[in-house]
Write a protein that holds these residues in place. Structure first.
Motif, PDB file in Angstrom:
ATOM      1  N   MET A  23      10.245  82.603  39.843  1.00 45.91           N
ATOM      2  CA  MET A  23      10.747  83.314  38.673  1.00 45.91           C
ATOM      3  C   MET A  23       9.619  83.643  37.684  1.00 45.91           C
ATOM      4  O   MET A  23       9.565  84.728  37.114  1.00 45.91           O
ATOM      5  CB  MET A  23      11.826  82.479  37.984  1.00 45.91           C
ATOM      6  CG  MET A  23      13.090  82.322  38.836  1.00 45.91           C
ATOM      7  SD  MET A  23      14.306  81.204  38.102  1.00 45.91           S
ATOM      8  CE  MET A  23      14.731  82.111  36.622  1.00 45.91           C
ATOM      9  N   VAL A  24       8.712  82.691  37.497  1.00 41.41           N
ATOM     10  CA  VAL A  24       7.579  82.955  36.602  1.00 41.41           C
ATOM     11  C   VAL A  24       6.741  84.091  37.143  1.00 41.41           C
ATOM     12  O   VAL A  24       6.311  84.998  36.401  1.00 41.41           O
ATOM     13  CB  VAL A  24       6.736  81.671  36.446  1.00 41.41           C
ATOM     14  CG1 VAL A  24       5.414  81.977  35.749  1.00 41.41           C
ATOM     15  CG2 VAL A  24       7.508  80.625  35.662  1.00 41.41           C
ATOM     16  N   ASN A  25       6.525  84.078  38.457  1.00 44.11           N
ATOM     17  CA  ASN A  25       5.729  85.151  39.083  1.00 44.11           C
ATOM     18  C   ASN A  25       6.397  86.508  38.931  1.00 44.11           C
ATOM     19  O   ASN A  25       5.754  87.521  38.578  1.00 44.11           O
ATOM     20  CB  ASN A  25       5.503  84.819  40.558  1.00 44.11           C
ATOM     21  CG  ASN A  25       4.600  85.818  41.243  1.00 44.11           C
ATOM     22  OD1 ASN A  25       3.485  86.077  40.798  1.00 44.11           O
ATOM     23  ND2 ASN A  25       5.101  86.416  42.325  1.00 44.11           N
ATOM     24  N   VAL A  26       7.718  86.542  39.164  1.00 42.65           N
ATOM     25  CA  VAL A  26       8.452  87.809  39.023  1.00 42.65           C
ATOM     26  C   VAL A  26       8.426  88.280  37.573  1.00 42.65           C
ATOM     27  O   VAL A  26       8.222  89.470  37.280  1.00 42.65           O
ATOM     28  CB  VAL A  26       9.904  87.639  39.527  1.00 42.65           C
ATOM     29  CG1 VAL A  26      10.735  88.867  39.184  1.00 42.65           C
ATOM     30  CG2 VAL A  26       9.912  87.411  41.036  1.00 42.65           C
ATOM     31  N   GLY A  27       8.657  87.340  36.628  1.00 46.12           N
ATOM     32  CA  GLY A  27       8.636  87.707  35.208  1.00 46.12           C
ATOM     33  C   GLY A  27       7.291  88.279  34.795  1.00 46.12           C
ATOM     34  O   GLY A  27       7.226  89.293  34.074  1.00 46.12           O
ATOM     35  N   GLU A 163       3.914 104.692  20.331  1.00 50.46           N
ATOM     36  CA  GLU A 163       4.693 103.466  20.476  1.00 50.46           C
ATOM     37  C   GLU A 163       5.768 103.707  21.526  1.00 50.46           C
ATOM     38  O   GLU A 163       6.533 104.672  21.408  1.00 50.46           O
ATOM     39  CB  GLU A 163       5.318 103.053  19.155  1.00 50.46           C
ATOM     40  CG  GLU A 163       4.309 102.602  18.117  1.00 50.46           C
ATOM     41  CD  GLU A 163       4.980 102.202  16.811  1.00 50.46           C
ATOM     42  OE1 GLU A 163       6.188 102.509  16.665  1.00 50.46           O
ATOM     43  OE2 GLU A 163       4.316 101.602  15.958  1.00 50.46           O
ATOM     44  N   PHE A 164       5.787 102.825  22.554  1.00 56.86           N
ATOM     45  CA  PHE A 164       6.757 102.969  23.646  1.00 56.86           C
ATOM     46  C   PHE A 164       7.749 101.822  23.610  1.00 56.86           C
ATOM     47  O   PHE A 164       7.375 100.654  23.377  1.00 56.86           O
ATOM     48  CB  PHE A 164       6.042 102.973  25.004  1.00 56.86           C
ATOM     49  CG  PHE A 164       5.123 104.143  25.199  1.00 56.86           C
ATOM     50  CD1 PHE A 164       5.605 105.356  25.668  1.00 56.86           C
ATOM     51  CD2 PHE A 164       3.770 104.046  24.888  1.00 56.86           C
ATOM     52  CE1 PHE A 164       4.746 106.435  25.838  1.00 56.86           C
ATOM     53  CE2 PHE A 164       2.915 105.123  25.062  1.00 56.86           C
ATOM     54  CZ  PHE A 164       3.400 106.315  25.535  1.00 56.86           C
ATOM     55  N   ASP A 165       8.998 102.115  23.825  1.00 56.91           N
ATOM     56  CA  ASP A 165      10.053 101.089  23.876  1.00 56.91           C
ATOM     57  C   ASP A 165      10.107 100.521  25.300  1.00 56.91           C
ATOM     58  O   ASP A 165      10.437 101.241  26.239  1.00 56.91           O
ATOM     59  CB  ASP A 165      11.388 101.715  23.493  1.00 56.91           C
ATOM     60  CG  ASP A 165      12.486 100.671  23.375  1.00 56.91           C
ATOM     61  OD1 ASP A 165      12.187  99.463  23.635  1.00 56.91           O
ATOM     62  OD2 ASP A 165      13.620 101.010  23.044  1.00 56.91           O
ATOM     63  N   ILE A 166       9.742  99.237  25.452  1.00 53.47           N
ATOM     64  CA  ILE A 166       9.796  98.604  26.792  1.00 53.47           C
ATOM     65  C   ILE A 166      10.938  97.594  26.874  1.00 53.47           C
ATOM     66  O   ILE A 166      10.990  96.746  27.767  1.00 53.47           O
ATOM     67  CB  ILE A 166       8.462  97.897  27.104  1.00 53.47           C
ATOM     68  CG1 ILE A 166       8.153  96.837  26.043  1.00 53.47           C
ATOM     69  CG2 ILE A 166       7.316  98.908  27.204  1.00 53.47           C
ATOM     70  CD1 ILE A 166       6.949  95.988  26.370  1.00 53.47           C
ATOM     71  N   GLY A 167      11.854  97.646  25.920  1.00 57.86           N
ATOM     72  CA  GLY A 167      12.995  96.728  25.947  1.00 57.86           C
ATOM     73  C   GLY A 167      13.831  96.900  27.189  1.00 57.86           C
ATOM     74  O   GLY A 167      14.373  95.943  27.730  1.00 57.86           O
ATOM     75  N   ASP A 168      13.938  98.177  27.636  1.00 60.19           N
ATOM     76  CA  ASP A 168      14.743  98.426  28.833  1.00 60.19           C
ATOM     77  C   ASP A 168      14.141  97.744  30.056  1.00 60.19           C
ATOM     78  O   ASP A 168      14.848  97.149  30.863  1.00 60.19           O
ATOM     79  CB  ASP A 168      14.845  99.946  29.051  1.00 60.19           C
ATOM     80  CG  ASP A 168      15.739 100.286  30.233  1.00 60.19           C
ATOM     81  OD1 ASP A 168      16.893  99.813  30.254  1.00 60.19           O
ATOM     82  OD2 ASP A 168      15.267 100.988  31.155  1.00 60.19           O
ATOM     83  N   LYS A 172      15.805  94.785  32.296  1.00 61.46           N
ATOM     84  CA  LYS A 172      15.918  94.843  33.756  1.00 61.46           C
ATOM     85  C   LYS A 172      15.223  93.630  34.402  1.00 61.46           C
ATOM     86  O   LYS A 172      15.718  93.061  35.384  1.00 61.46           O
ATOM     87  CB  LYS A 172      15.304  96.131  34.269  1.00 61.46           C
ATOM     88  CG  LYS A 172      16.103  97.377  33.892  1.00 61.46           C
ATOM     89  CD  LYS A 172      15.433  98.634  34.450  1.00 61.46           C
ATOM     90  CE  LYS A 172      16.259  99.887  34.088  1.00 61.46           C
ATOM     91  NZ  LYS A 172      15.617 101.118  34.584  1.00 61.46           N
ATOM     92  N   GLY A 173      14.075  93.262  33.829  1.00 61.48           N
ATOM     93  CA  GLY A 173      13.368  92.090  34.370  1.00 61.48           C
ATOM     94  C   GLY A 173      14.174  90.813  34.213  1.00 61.48           C
ATOM     95  O   GLY A 173      14.212  89.964  35.116  1.00 61.48           O
ATOM     96  N   MET A 175      17.439  90.576  34.033  1.00 58.50           N
ATOM     97  CA  MET A 175      18.552  90.606  34.993  1.00 58.50           C
ATOM     98  C   MET A 175      18.060  90.265  36.396  1.00 58.50           C
ATOM     99  O   MET A 175      18.745  89.550  37.149  1.00 58.50           O
ATOM    100  CB  MET A 175      19.190  92.001  34.986  1.00 58.50           C
ATOM    101  CG  MET A 175      19.916  92.343  33.689  1.00 58.50           C
ATOM    102  SD  MET A 175      21.236  91.142  33.303  1.00 58.50           S
ATOM    103  CE  MET A 175      22.302  91.362  34.735  1.00 58.50           C
ATOM    104  N   ALA A 176      16.856  90.775  36.704  1.00 60.12           N
ATOM    105  CA  ALA A 176      16.295  90.455  38.020  1.00 60.12           C
ATOM    106  C   ALA A 176      16.038  88.955  38.151  1.00 60.12           C
ATOM    107  O   ALA A 176      16.306  88.349  39.186  1.00 60.12           O
ATOM    108  CB  ALA A 176      15.004  91.244  38.253  1.00 60.12           C
ATOM    109  N   LEU A 177      15.528  88.342  37.068  1.00 65.00           N
ATOM    110  CA  LEU A 177      15.266  86.906  37.092  1.00 65.00           C
ATOM    111  C   LEU A 177      16.552  86.110  37.240  1.00 65.00           C
ATOM    112  O   LEU A 177      16.594  85.094  37.941  1.00 65.00           O
ATOM    113  CB  LEU A 177      14.530  86.489  35.818  1.00 65.00           C
ATOM    114  CG  LEU A 177      13.084  86.975  35.665  1.00 65.00           C
ATOM    115  CD1 LEU A 177      12.523  86.558  34.319  1.00 65.00           C
ATOM    116  CD2 LEU A 177      12.216  86.428  36.789  1.00 65.00           C
ATOM    117  N   VAL A 178      17.607  86.576  36.542  1.00 66.87           N
ATOM    118  CA  VAL A 178      18.901  85.895  36.659  1.00 66.87           C
ATOM    119  C   VAL A 178      19.395  85.944  38.103  1.00 66.87           C
ATOM    120  O   VAL A 178      19.896  84.947  38.653  1.00 66.87           O
ATOM    121  CB  VAL A 178      19.921  86.515  35.698  1.00 66.87           C
ATOM    122  CG1 VAL A 178      21.322  85.962  35.975  1.00 66.87           C
ATOM    123  CG2 VAL A 178      19.526  86.235  34.257  1.00 66.87           C
TER     124      VAL A 178
END
Length: 613
Positions: A23-27, A163-168, A172-173, A175-178
């Protein structure tokens, strides 16, 4: 069961660590992807803006650039966008719009250094990345910046901040971790189920082996493995283990019984049969070495010396006494005492039956009862007396004492090992005693109990050498019964034996322990008095003559008296050889016989004229 839980806990921990690492690696990968994507968009946007502004400048519509910038800023994921002019451009073309001036320190740092800067701003609700990229003047690009700007190669013309919004991406990350966590959790549950299913029977096997070996340490080999509770694959192992335990049970039982037959009194509180066997084997080895050593000793006193050394060195006994007891005479002879005086009364020495240990043939422990042995002359010590019968004629008594209570308990625990050594010493001591008896019988006269002519032949040289070294003197007497042949002829040889025995009794009662009485042959006796004066020797001879003459014999109903003639010679005043002195005493005896008998004659030189000897 505990082992099985440990295995499951270990597997669970390993899988959880693996899941956490995944999970840490994926995050981190998602975060890196978001940053890289924003940077790529920033570079592409910067290029678009640069090219668009250049086109506006070439076409002379720079006043329309705000519309262009707003259109670019309205692109998806671009939260904010602005362009700032460097001083070199403002000096050439003017200050431009108010929003084209540096807004913060990042803009100013980029204009000053000409290097890109990225900054991430995150909160629980939002996540943005700020990218500020400088525009560098160059003549080698398209278009050629130096054609329009009064600048040199490498000068910073301005910068673009986005400035870019990376919240999306973060959402997604997450949710992927979950999902990954859920998959890993499901995998862990399945893995634990499989591990538990296949390892639990083997854990039962290991637990049964552990329980069996724990009991085996205490000498209990009865616990076997139940083959019905373990998997088929391990039943062969279980059967082999059960066979091994059964063989160990039989073997250790036989070994212990065999060892116990050698060391019957071996005491051990050790519950480990291996350790107990090891102790017994070492003790047996020591006892065996002791046995082999004393078997080669020459005399009984050497064996007693070994026993004494054993008490001192091996058993660390500080105070003890060793007695040899003669059953026939009922006397105890002190062989050794380590220090001090014996705690037994003198009465128990002269009468062995006064010794409680000898009389009862049992070990005596003073702690068993107050004043247990009446012959103990000390009330400030604890004592242990160990009797040990060698044969029907002799016993040993070992008397041990101490004033310290703790030491007393230690000494009491030595009873068994001491008996082990006495057990192996018994036949050797008995052999030496028999040899002494045989030797004694070979040098003693069977009728009178006095030494015989063979003893004189064997020991006269030793006596002579000792006399020469220590300047000792001897008075030699030859004693002969007068008219003894008449007793045998008239009353028979049995009557003659009675007369001979009575004379031997007179001799024994008259002389000292240091003197020797020897039946020289027939009715003739030889006496050797140690260190006498001439007058004393003559007095002893006269006392023997008178005492024997005073005896009345009742032979076949007839009362008779017998007399004896005695010849006396002195060593070394008469001769420098004991054999010569014996011959001179015999010469004096011959003179007494020829002079009327029943008299004592002192040898003189004129009595012996023969130069040969």
């Amino acid at each position: 069961m505990i082992s099985n839980k440990k295995v499951l806990a270990t597997v669970t921990g390993m899988l959880l660590v693996l899941a956490a690492a995944t999970m840490v690696n994926v995050g981190l990968n998602f975060r890196g992807y978001a940053f890289k994507s924003a940077e790529e968009k920033a570079q592409m946007t910067a290029s678009i803006v640069r090219d668009g502004l250049t086109a506006h400048m070439v076409n002379g519509i720079m006043d329309k650039r705000l519309d262009f910038l707003e259109n670019v800023a309205s692109a998806k994921s671009v939260k904010n966008l602005w362009v700032v002019r460097a001083d070199i451009v403002s000096n050439q073309y003017g200050m431009g719009f108010t929003n084209e001036t540096p807004r913060d320190d990042i803009d100013r740092q980029v204009l000053a250094s000409g290097k890109e800067i990225q900054k991430v701003q995150e909160s629980s609700e939002h996540a943005t990345i700020r990218v500020t990229i400088p525009y560098i003047a160059t003549a080698y690009g398209h278009p050629n910046c130096l054609n329009c700007h009064a600048a040199k190669e490498g000068d910073v013309l301005g910068a673009i901040s986005m400035e870019f919004d990376i919240g999306d991406v973060r959402t997604k990350g997450t949710m992927a971790l979950v999902k990954i966590f859920g998959i890993n959790l499901l995998f862990i549950v399945i893995a634990l189920f499989i591990v538990n299913r296949y390892t639990r029977p083997f854990m039962r096997l290991f637990e049964q082996i552990q329980a069996s070996t724990d009991r085996a340490k205490t000498g209990d080999f009865s616990l076997k493995i139940n083959g019905h509770t373990i998997p088929k694959e391990a039943r062969g192992v279980a059967q082999n283990y059960n066979d091994l335990i059964e063989r160990m049970d039989d073997t250790f039982g036989e070994v212990k019984n065999s060892l116990s037959s050698f060391v019957s009194r071996m005491d051990s509180d050790n519950k480990d049969p291996l350790a107990e066997a090891n102790i017994i084997i070492h003790e047996l080895a020591d006892v065996y070495r002791f046995k082999k050593t004393i078997e080669l000793d020459k005399e009984k006193k050497d064996i007693y010396g070994r026993i004494i050394k054993l008490m001192h060195d091996k058993f660390k006994i500080e105070h003890f006494a060793l007695y040899e007891v003669n059953h026939v005479q009922k006397k105890r002879q002190l062989v050794h005492i380590s220090n001090g005086e014996p705690f037994c009364s003198p009465m128990s020495v002269n009468n062995a039956n006064e010794c409680r240990a000898f009389r009862t043939k049992q070990d005596v422990y003073s702690e068993e009862f107050p004043n247990l042995c009446a012959e103990c002359t000390r009330d400030d010590i604890g004592y242990i007396c160990i009797p040990y019968q060698i044969n029907d004629q002799y016993s040993l008594v070992l008397s041990i004492s101490t004033k310290d209570e703790k030491e007393y308990q230690r000494l009491a625990s030595l009873d068994a090992p001491i008996h082990n050594y006495l057990d192996v010493a018994k036949p050797v001591i008995e052999t030496k005693l028999l040899m002494e008896i045989l030797k004694d019988s070979s040098v003693k006269d069977g009728l009178t109990g006095l030494y015989n002519r063979r003893f004189l032949d064997e020991f006269i040289d030793k006596i002579s050498a000792q006399s020469a070294r220590q300047a000792q003197t001897y008075a030699v007497m030859m004693v002969d019964i007068d008219y003894f042949k008449m007793v045998n002829d008239t009353f028979g040889h049995d009557a003659g034996d009675i007369v001979i025995k009575r004379l031997s009794e007179v001799l024994r009662s008259t002389i000292r322990d240091a003197d020797l009485a020897i039946r020289f042959g027939g009715e003739e006796f030889l006496l050797m008095l140690h260190n006498p004066s001439e007058e004393g020797a003559m007095q002893v001879a006269e006392k023997i003559r008178q005492s024997f003459a005073a005896i009345t014999f009742d032979l076949a109903g007839e009362k008779i008296n017998k007399t004896a003639s005695i010849g006396v010679s002195l060593f070394p005043s008469d001769a420098d050889s004991l054999w010569k002195v014996i011959k001179f005493a015999d010469t004096a005896l011959y003179k007494a016989k020829n002079s009327g008998r029943n008299q004592v004659v002192r040898f003189t030189a004129k009595d012996y004229t023969n130069d040969e000897f």
